[in-house]
Design an enzyme around this catalytic site. Structure first.
Site, PDB file in Angstrom:
ATOM      1  N   THR A  86      45.355  35.820  37.038  1.00  0.00           N
ATOM      2  CA  THR A  86      45.971  35.501  38.374  1.00  0.00           C
ATOM      3  C   THR A  86      47.333  36.110  38.467  1.00  0.00           C
ATOM      4  OG1 THR A  86      47.122  33.719  37.797  1.00  0.00           O
ATOM      5  CG2 THR A  86      45.149  33.070  38.541  1.00  0.00           C
ATOM      6  N   TYR A  88      53.922  33.582  37.825  1.00  0.00           N
ATOM      7  CA  TYR A  88      53.291  34.833  38.826  1.00  0.00           C
ATOM      8  C   TYR A  88      53.786  34.468  40.470  1.00  0.00           C
ATOM      9  CZ  TYR A  88      50.359  34.992  35.297  1.00  0.00           C
ATOM     10  OH  TYR A  88      49.909  35.825  33.763  1.00  0.00           O
ATOM     11  N   PRO A  97      45.195  47.747  36.173  1.00  0.00           N
ATOM     12  CA  PRO A  97      44.604  48.606  37.234  1.00  0.00           C
ATOM     13  C   PRO A  97      45.856  48.236  38.195  1.00  0.00           C
ATOM     14  CG  PRO A  97      43.315  47.754  36.640  1.00  0.00           C
ATOM     15  CD  PRO A  97      43.569  47.064  35.837  1.00  0.00           C
TER      16      PRO A  97
END
Length: 185
Positions: free
Chosen positions: A27, A56, A82
């Site tokens: 996440t 996060y 990515p």
């Protein structure tokens, strides 16, 4: 503890005796408003390992979704990041991954995840896209043959994160990088 058969790694057995799939949902850097939906989709498709961390800054959204799922009776996440601006490890674009994916009729992401499973690792891809979440979970009914699996040793290994933000010589839980990585750096 992973099951030992490298061609059929589906679950990890926890110290409680419970088992969870050896793939989870990452996440980190998931956009607000999308991450909660991704968690709900993942849980409904069989994921039981959801990667969460205070840094996060998506705990409330994920927690809210999990609370709702639990109230409905639902039990309770490697690809090189990515698309990030500061991590440049895109393993799914490596020519060996692409070649194996083409030979097996799988996506590069599926091959990279299966590689991790066959190495007895838990894998934790991040996605907020329902099709990719489903695709990422579809890695248990096939394996990478030995002759192709051997090719992965040609892929250079490296750390995407050194971990310096977790280290402080006075106030940190870890006083040195070496301590953080248990000498594995």
């Amino acid at each position: 503890m992973a099951m030992s058969n490298h061609d059929n790694i589906h679950y990890f057995k926890l110290n409680t005796g419970a088992i969870i799939p050896s793939i989870g949902l990452g996440t980190w850097q998931a956009d607000p408003g999308l991450v909660g939906n991704a968690v709900a989709i993942a849980i409904k498709h069989g994921y039981r390992h959801i990667d969460c961390a205070r840094v996060y800054k998506n705990e409330k959204e994920i927690g809210s979704v999990l609370k709702n799922l639990f109230s409905e009776g639902v039990g309770y996440s490697p690809l090189g990041s990515p698309g990030t601006s500061y991590l440049k490890g895109e393993v799914i674009k490596h020519p060996i991954i692409s070649m194996v994916a083409e030979k097996l009729g799988k996506t590069p992401a599926q091959v990279a995840l299966r590689w991790g499973l066959q190495m007895s690792h838990s894998v934790l891809p991040k996605s907020t896209n329902e099709a990719r979440i489903k695709e990422n979970f579809d890695i248990f009914t096939w394996s990478i043959p030995k002759e192709l699996f051997a090719k992965f040793s040609e892929i250079g290994q490296g750390r995407l994160l050194r971990g310096t933000s977790f280290v402080h010589h006075i106030y940190g839980d870890y006083k040195t990088i070496e301590e953080l990585w248990d000498g594995e750096i």
